[in-house]
Write an enzyme that holds these catalytic residues in place. Sequence first.
Site, PDB file in Angstrom:
ATOM      1  N   SER A 112     -83.885  32.731 -30.081  1.00  0.00           N
ATOM      2  CA  SER A 112     -83.576  33.752 -31.162  1.00  0.00           C
ATOM      3  C   SER A 112     -81.891  34.183 -31.252  1.00  0.00           C
ATOM      4  O   SER A 112     -81.341  33.269 -31.974  1.00  0.00           O
ATOM      5  CB  SER A 112     -84.130  35.168 -30.534  1.00  0.00           C
ATOM      6  OG  SER A 112     -84.011  36.064 -31.113  1.00  0.00           O
ATOM      7  N   HIS A 113     -81.480  35.182 -30.746  1.00  0.00           N
ATOM      8  CA  HIS A 113     -80.232  35.475 -31.061  1.00  0.00           C
ATOM      9  C   HIS A 113     -79.242  34.885 -30.089  1.00  0.00           C
ATOM     10  O   HIS A 113     -78.002  34.926 -30.356  1.00  0.00           O
ATOM     11  CB  HIS A 113     -79.904  37.207 -30.924  1.00  0.00           C
ATOM     12  CG  HIS A 113     -80.577  37.433 -29.420  1.00  0.00           C
ATOM     13  ND1 HIS A 113     -81.682  37.567 -28.972  1.00  0.00           N
ATOM     14  CD2 HIS A 113     -79.659  38.061 -28.467  1.00  0.00           C
ATOM     15  CE1 HIS A 113     -81.795  37.934 -27.755  1.00  0.00           C
ATOM     16  NE2 HIS A 113     -80.493  38.168 -27.235  1.00  0.00           N
ATOM     17  N   ASP A 276     -81.241  37.571 -37.470  1.00  0.00           N
ATOM     18  CA  ASP A 276     -80.824  36.533 -36.255  1.00  0.00           C
ATOM     19  C   ASP A 276     -81.194  35.241 -36.159  1.00  0.00           C
ATOM     20  O   ASP A 276     -81.711  34.468 -37.290  1.00  0.00           O
ATOM     21  CB  ASP A 276     -81.398  37.414 -35.131  1.00  0.00           C
ATOM     22  CG  ASP A 276     -82.909  37.316 -34.979  1.00  0.00           C
ATOM     23  OD1 ASP A 276     -83.455  36.994 -36.149  1.00  0.00           O
ATOM     24  OD2 ASP A 276     -83.394  37.404 -33.828  1.00  0.00           O
ATOM     25  N   ASP A 278     -83.742  33.397 -35.240  1.00  0.00           N
ATOM     26  CA  ASP A 278     -85.129  32.952 -35.700  1.00  0.00           C
ATOM     27  C   ASP A 278     -85.781  33.958 -36.740  1.00  0.00           C
ATOM     28  O   ASP A 278     -86.807  33.723 -37.084  1.00  0.00           O
ATOM     29  CB  ASP A 278     -86.235  33.039 -34.357  1.00  0.00           C
ATOM     30  CG  ASP A 278     -86.214  34.399 -33.776  1.00  0.00           C
ATOM     31  OD1 ASP A 278     -85.246  35.133 -33.635  1.00  0.00           O
ATOM     32  OD2 ASP A 278     -87.345  34.560 -33.202  1.00  0.00           O
ATOM     33  N   ASP A 280     -86.408  37.092 -37.048  1.00  0.00           N
ATOM     34  CA  ASP A 280     -87.314  38.229 -36.855  1.00  0.00           C
ATOM     35  C   ASP A 280     -86.524  39.638 -36.746  1.00  0.00           C
ATOM     36  O   ASP A 280     -87.083  40.350 -36.647  1.00  0.00           O
ATOM     37  CB  ASP A 280     -88.196  38.005 -35.745  1.00  0.00           C
ATOM     38  CG  ASP A 280     -87.143  37.824 -34.371  1.00  0.00           C
ATOM     39  OD1 ASP A 280     -86.331  37.880 -34.288  1.00  0.00           O
ATOM     40  OD2 ASP A 280     -88.018  37.588 -33.277  1.00  0.00           O
ATOM     41  N   ARG A 281     -85.160  39.493 -36.811  1.00  0.00           N
ATOM     42  CA  ARG A 281     -84.345  41.035 -36.723  1.00  0.00           C
ATOM     43  C   ARG A 281     -83.632  41.123 -37.945  1.00  0.00           C
ATOM     44  O   ARG A 281     -83.348  40.243 -38.827  1.00  0.00           O
ATOM     45  CB  ARG A 281     -83.673  40.746 -35.638  1.00  0.00           C
ATOM     46  CG  ARG A 281     -84.125  40.625 -34.354  1.00  0.00           C
ATOM     47  CD  ARG A 281     -83.543  41.487 -33.180  1.00  0.00           C
ATOM     48  NE  ARG A 281     -83.430  40.593 -32.079  1.00  0.00           N
ATOM     49  CZ  ARG A 281     -82.444  40.680 -31.406  1.00  0.00           C
ATOM     50  NH1 ARG A 281     -81.611  41.780 -31.471  1.00  0.00           N
ATOM     51  NH2 ARG A 281     -82.257  40.010 -30.329  1.00  0.00           N
ATOM     52  N   LYS A 375     -92.040  40.789 -35.431  1.00  0.00           N
ATOM     53  CA  LYS A 375     -90.879  41.448 -36.236  1.00  0.00           C
ATOM     54  C   LYS A 375     -90.244  40.521 -37.315  1.00  0.00           C
ATOM     55  O   LYS A 375     -90.456  39.329 -37.199  1.00  0.00           O
ATOM     56  CB  LYS A 375     -89.791  42.149 -35.037  1.00  0.00           C
ATOM     57  CG  LYS A 375     -89.322  40.916 -34.434  1.00  0.00           C
ATOM     58  CD  LYS A 375     -88.476  41.830 -33.271  1.00  0.00           C
ATOM     59  CE  LYS A 375     -87.620  41.107 -32.645  1.00  0.00           C
ATOM     60  NZ  LYS A 375     -88.307  40.304 -31.198  1.00  0.00           N
TER      61      LYS A 375
HETATM   62  C1  VG1 Z   1     -84.126  41.824 -26.421  1.00  0.00           C
HETATM   63  C2  VG1 Z   1     -84.218  43.379 -27.206  1.00  0.00           C
HETATM   64  C3  VG1 Z   1     -85.861  43.414 -27.459  1.00  0.00           C
HETATM   65  C4  VG1 Z   1     -86.470  42.137 -28.258  1.00  0.00           C
HETATM   66  C5  VG1 Z   1     -86.127  40.891 -27.391  1.00  0.00           C
HETATM   67  C6  VG1 Z   1     -86.653  39.603 -28.252  1.00  0.00           C
HETATM   68  O1  VG1 Z   1     -84.710  41.973 -25.197  1.00  0.00           O
HETATM   69  O2  VG1 Z   1     -83.707  44.253 -26.445  1.00  0.00           O
HETATM   70  O3  VG1 Z   1     -86.152  44.487 -28.198  1.00  0.00           O
HETATM   71  O4  VG1 Z   1     -87.874  42.421 -28.625  1.00  0.00           O
HETATM   72  O5  VG1 Z   1     -84.733  40.872 -27.205  1.00  0.00           O
HETATM   73  O6  VG1 Z   1     -85.894  39.579 -29.560  1.00  0.00           O
HETATM   74  P1  VG1 Z   1     -84.025  42.286 -23.850  1.00  0.00           P
HETATM   75  O7  VG1 Z   1     -85.277  41.834 -22.638  1.00  0.00           O
HETATM   76  O8  VG1 Z   1     -83.207  41.435 -23.761  1.00  0.00           O
HETATM   77  O9  VG1 Z   1     -83.438  43.443 -23.967  1.00  0.00           O
HETATM   78  V1  VG1 Z   1     -85.511  38.171 -30.087  1.00  0.00           V
HETATM   79  O10 VG1 Z   1     -85.239  38.459 -31.808  1.00  0.00           O
HETATM   80  O11 VG1 Z   1     -84.004  37.851 -29.498  1.00  0.00           O
HETATM   81  O12 VG1 Z   1     -86.634  37.192 -29.670  1.00  0.00           O
HETATM   82 CO    CO Z   2     -85.094  37.075 -32.690  1.00  0.00          CO
END
Ligand code: VG1
Ligand code: CO
Length: 542
Positions: A112-113, A276, A278, A280-281, A375
């Site tokens: 993801s990010h 982001d 992947d 989803d954000r 998302k």
């Molecule tokens: C973070 C965000 C959470 C989100 C998760 C995955 O998790 O706070 O809201 O669902 O990333 O998003 P954490 O445990 O680091 O707070 V993604 O788009 O990075 O898969």
């Molecule tokens: Co993501």
Amino acid sequence: MISIVETTPYDDQKPGTSGLRKKVPVFRQKNYVENFIQSIFDSVAGFRGETLVIGGDGRYFNREAIQIAMRMAAANGFGRVIVGQGGILSTPAASHLIRKNRAFGGIILSASHNPGGPEGDFGIKYNIGNGGPAPEKLTEAIYARSRVIDRYATVRAVDVDLDTVGQLMLGDMTVEVIDPVADYAELMEALFDFGAIRALFAGGFRMAFDAMHAVTGPYAVEILERRLGAPAGTARNAVPLEDFGGHHPDPNLVHARDLYDLMMSPEAPDFGAASDGDGDRNLIIGRGIFVTPSDSLAMLAANAHLAPGYAQGLKGIARSMPTSGAADRVAQKRGIGLYETPTGWKFFGNLLDAGLATICGEESAGTGSDHVREKDGLWAVLLWLNILAARGASVMEIARRHWAEYGRNYYARHDYEDIDTAAAGELMAALRQKLPSLPGQRFGDLAVEAADDFAYRDPVDGSVSEGQGVRVLFAGGSRIVFRLSGTGTSGATLRVYLECYEPDAARHGRETQEALSGLIAAAERIAEISRRTGRDAPSVVT
Ligand code: VG1
Ligand code: CO
């Protein structure tokens, strides 16, 4: 053709908030990927002859991991794999494909990010047949299996050509290489009033969409520019790169700074958005106004009926616990349910499947609906566009009117990244110990009313998830939440979520950090952040 390979377990394959995330060199260890994928297959049953969807965000190591996953799927008895051309599938597109094809599940390769590249991050996530992330019960079973695994199954075969759309065989399994964008674009067209949005662009409306060199580039070009007629160049950084051009594909005010600066400048287009790694954000910025994700969720929920896919109204709204209460006020006014879940999209699946919620969101810029079980970044952008077209108002006007009607929840998240893991653990332990003594204490003007460690009981299956974040609730509705990130790959990340509610429209023009200054000071005193972490300021404020 099938070979059974002996292996030895690793002890660190515990999925976090969203799958297993580690540095690429960790994934490159002998059998590391194979162990985890076999642990997934060993933890689910009944997939013989069934379909598996595979795709990823295009980051470094994506293609290798996909080849491994396909060979193992063939050896384990799947009948068909659907894979995105070039190994590309955004997370929401993968979720849609699982649902549309009634697949058994899906493997999404993404961190993801998190940054990518040979020394960057990689991740593997398993999604179940409803298209959503594996629930906790299953991720725990996968982890347990990974600790004792002693063999995996694979087939010996040359690499599948991922770049040509078409069908071929891998052992006894069919592989379909598909256009990663087409099905998703069709779904978006079914939900939103593309005619109205096309008319908006035709009327001179301008937008900047920053794909951050991540997976949404091809989706944004196809949907925004080709189907909706936005001018070429509306999607920026639209070619997915294995290392995201050296950046973090994290759509926040730090990593999407260029977009933010543009939107605050005199040359700002009408609407700015980003997604982001992947896909989803989403990040939403109007001309001269950043919309916090929590506010965006509330504003989308309040206006969703303007889009054809949601004209019937919403069944309910779900948000993660640290997300602000702005959406709660919309739910209250509409007389629909509001569900508060732990962080991570896996907790929304049951609510969506049961028809309790239609729209879900997180403060971290994740928003989505029952159209998939993830998302969905572009979905949120398109819903905003549909609302802007239907209301004929600017983002600024929509936000101001929303606050005037519902009051404003000032909100910020302060992240302390890559801090010492032991110190972070001690900080949280000390907080938990303090919980009983906090109620009644005062910090400046703020009086603690209640304090707890958030636990969630799933209303659909009754499962309980504990230890999901420390909440300090003050008289008048302000609150602070402390939790540790479950997606990082080095050290620990402390997240401090700050929120206060302002009903008075005359006080809606305040600067956020200033409105939250009392809470920021209280957070420091309650958690002793600087003493315990050695940091006097957060690394990221969103
Ligand atoms: C973070 C965000 C959470 C989100 C998760 C995955 O998790 O706070 O809201 O669902 O990333 O998003 P954490 O445990 O680091 O707070 V993604 O788009 O990075 O898969
Ligand atoms: Co993501």
